[in-house]
Design an enzyme around this catalytic site. Structure first.
Site, PDB file in Angstrom:
ATOM      1  N   HIS A 539       0.823  -1.215   0.000  1.00 35.84           N
ATOM      2  CA  HIS A 539       0.000   0.000   0.000  1.00 35.84           C
ATOM      3  C   HIS A 539       0.855   1.261   0.000  1.00 35.84           C
ATOM      4  O   HIS A 539       0.489   2.258   0.604  1.00 35.84           O
ATOM      5  CB  HIS A 539      -0.917   0.020   1.227  1.00 35.84           C
ATOM      6  CG  HIS A 539      -1.944  -1.062   1.257  1.00 35.84           C
ATOM      7  ND1 HIS A 539      -2.696  -1.344   2.383  1.00 35.84           N
ATOM      8  CD2 HIS A 539      -2.375  -1.926   0.309  1.00 35.84           C
ATOM      9  CE1 HIS A 539      -3.525  -2.342   2.133  1.00 35.84           C
ATOM     10  NE2 HIS A 539      -3.340  -2.706   0.872  1.00 35.84           N
ATOM     11  N   HIS A 582      -7.555  -0.317   2.748  1.00 30.93           N
ATOM     12  CA  HIS A 582      -6.784  -0.963   1.693  1.00 30.93           C
ATOM     13  C   HIS A 582      -6.870  -0.053   0.473  1.00 30.93           C
ATOM     14  O   HIS A 582      -7.947   0.399   0.095  1.00 30.93           O
ATOM     15  CB  HIS A 582      -7.311  -2.362   1.440  1.00 30.93           C
ATOM     16  CG  HIS A 582      -7.009  -3.284   2.585  1.00 30.93           C
ATOM     17  ND1 HIS A 582      -6.189  -4.382   2.471  1.00 30.93           N
ATOM     18  CD2 HIS A 582      -7.385  -3.240   3.887  1.00 30.93           C
ATOM     19  CE1 HIS A 582      -6.076  -4.973   3.653  1.00 30.93           C
ATOM     20  NE2 HIS A 582      -6.796  -4.286   4.527  1.00 30.93           N
TER      21      HIS A 582
END
Length: 602
Positions: A539, A582
């Site tokens: 990420h 996310h």
């Protein structure tokens, strides 16, 4: 079909040349090409394999990682504070980018996380705008099941469920009882049920959807934007095109991009742009192309043999999410099939057949979440953070941080003070942990413990003028000790949940914790195990941060690179500070908002 040959691509100029046909790139290309009067070309380094079951069939977590046909197999430089390990930072190298190979998780950021972007000096980047644009991208289908099953899953009555976007979000057909039991154990520990998980308040525990087509039970990803618009004559895609440099005019003043140089079939080419060049390569490749083009820190560029053209803090302010996994053996007979069965080829084929009917383990997913502040998990939160905050404030006063890191760390301190959601727990029925192997024939339950707000700041810089040499990626994991301390406390809380009813009832009377295992008990032992097993959550953000120029920005709030007239960036690299989510949702939202910015509508 919009796929074109390399000869076709260089035989004309395009209004917009987008570099990167990934999560953000295809979304943005689809939106810009809504205007039939403009021409759009997407350069994508990877290929396109429609119907590839390694992509379309869900629950094959990590199966594409390390495979050159699907992923860039990036790694960090050796991490001093993580046992000297190089941590994998794979990214999608295929049309659709990382949305084609990720774990299909769909969570949205908290309202405050996005509003922080505007507070950092980015006008228009707030939750009200972002949520509106994110809703344009997706369609959410409600879960099926009996009233009793839906009640245990949790009410969706207050959820905003968009219906008009091409990206399909749905709830996997198979929700194992052990997942529900863990969710209920968290509630019994005092974790609230999140009131608005997709609408700005994910504080608590909830079940969410996956990027999953509810009709075919297959992955939904950014190629859905392309497939919906594949008959547009003004949208072109060139595959296997590896960008090496942004070309600029020789005029004085701000740089004007005139095209993009790229390699195709071992030969070099130039495609021309008469309006804008837009980089959508993601947080790891966008800074690479910028630096190859002479945009970045002059000292870094000169050392790599690149002539500097524009002095900007490219590749700084790197931030990342990380996780470790706990695994427990389930009591014999208490669970239906888990992902463990896929290790047997006969069972695997059985579940492949079941998948087509919406049944079996390929119709599971990672859907069980809790987003919480460290203060909700541990009485030690104040002690962990107070020392770090004091140290950071002293270093800021002494001018020891780059400007961009200074601004985002100040904001991160404010997030701690308001109890932002820095810790995450999620689960999957199966075994995904180490270092101890599972016992044959056993079924398992896996708990992911994540840190979503690392204080450590890293870098991503080129080391060579050769475009085929990847940059040096250095997240500087655990450079700040609070990051390790927070993760230790999250692991301890996850263990407590496993000892809480009704989840504890699916474990043996003496629970078998495979990883980290019964010999790992003290904070020092847990910390050592974390350093041995820490994994990136893939990420990464911040490598071309959207901030005021005097605060360490690379792009302004219109996503234009400072010192250029027509070079923009629209991907995760522009995010100035991480969010509790996310990040595929973040990438889609950035692309949708970018489209209206470029069209002059925002």
């Amino acid at each position: 079909m919009p796929f074109i040959s390399v000869d076709e691509s260089v035989s004309q100029s395009y209004n917009y040349v987008l570099v990167g046909g990934g999560t953000a790139g295809l979304t943005l290309a689809a939106r810009l090409s809504e205007d039939p009067s403009v021409s759009v070309l997407v350069l994508e380094a990877g290929g396109f394999n429609p119907g590839d079951q390694l992509i379309s069939r869900p629950v094959q977590f990590g199966a594409q990682l390390g495979q050159d046909a699907y992923a860039w197999t990036f790694k960090t430089v050796p991490q001093e504070n993580v046992a000297g390990r190089q941590v994998g930072w794979d990214r999608g190298k295929i049309l659709g980018g990382s949305s084609a190979i990720n774990f299909s998780v769909w969570t949205n950021p908290a309202k405050g996380d996005i509003d922080d972007w505007e507070k950092l000096g980015n006008a228009g980047w707030n939750w009200e705008n972002f949520s509106k644009y994110l809703s344009k991208a997706i369609s959410i289908t409600r879960p099926s099941g009996s009233p009793a099953q839906l009640e245990r899953r949790g009410s969706l009555e207050t959820w905003n469920l968009p219906k008009n976007g091409p990206l399909q979000i749905s709830f996997p057909r198979t929700l194992p009882d052990v997942d529900i039991r863990f969710h209920e154990a968290l509630v019994n520990l005092g974790v609230p049920k999140a009131p608005l998980p997709l609408d700005g308040d994910p504080h608590g525990t909830f079940f969410t959807g996956n990027t999953l087509n509810p009709l075919s039970y297959s992955r939904s990803y950014s190629t859905d934007f392309y497939l919906r618009n594949s008959d547009r004559q003004n949208l072109s895609i060139l595959l296997s095109a590896y960008a090496t440099k942004v070309a600029f005019s020789d005029a004085e003043g701000d740089l004007t991009a005139t095209g993009v140089e790229f390699i195709h079939g071992g030969k070099s080419y130039l495609v021309r742009a008469d309006k804008e060049v837009i980089l959508c390569l993601g947080a790891l490749k966008t800074p690479h192309l910028l630096e190859l083009s002479g945009i970045g820190c002059p000292d870094v560029l000169k050392q790599a043999g690149i002539t500097p053209r524009l002095d900007l803090p490219v590749g700084e302010n790197v931030q990342e999410h990380v996780f470790v996994s706990l695994s427990y053996e389930l009591k014999d007979g208490v669970a239906d099939d888990t992902l463990d069965v896929l290790g047997d080829e006969v069972e695997r084929q059985k579940h492949i057949d079941l998948h087509a009917r919406g049944e079996g383990v390929f119709n599971m997913g990672i859907v069980n979440f809790a987003f919480l502040p460290l203060s909700a998990l541990s009485p030690r939160s104040d002690a962990i953070y107070s020392a770090t905050i004091k140290s950071i404030e002293e270093k800021i006063a002494q001018g020891k941080y780059p400007v961009g890191a200074t601004e985002t760390l100040k904001m991160q301190i404010q997030k701690v003070e308001r109890n932002a959601l820095d810790c995450e727990i999620t689960t999957i029925p199966g075994f995904l942990s180490g270092p101890n192997p599972p016992r044959p024939g056993k079924k398992h339950f896996n708990i992911f413990c994540m840190n979503n707000s690392l204080f450590s700041r890293g870098t991503a810089h080129i080391t060579s003028s050769d475009p085929l040499v990847h940059p040096a990626y250095d997240p500087r994991y655990f450079e700040d000790e609070a990051d390790l301390g927070a993760l230790i406390e999250t692991v301890k809380f996850a263990r407590k949940a496993c000892q809480t009813a009704p989840f504890k009832d699916v474990l043996d009377e003496e629970p078998v914790e495979v990883n980290p295992g019964p010999n790992v008990q003290t904070d020092e032992e847990i910390g050592a195990w974390i350093k041995q097993m820490l994994t990136s959550t893939w990420h990464t953000i911040g490598t071309a941060s959207m901030l005021p120029k005097d605060k360490g920005g690379v792009v302004d709030s219109k996503l234009k690179v400072y010192g250029t007239t027509n070079l923009r960036i629209a991907d995760l690299s522009i995010a100035p500070i991480l969010v509790a989510a996310h990040t595929q949702s973040l990438a889609y939202g950035i692309a949708e908002q970018a489209a209206d910015i470029i069209k002059g509508l925002l």
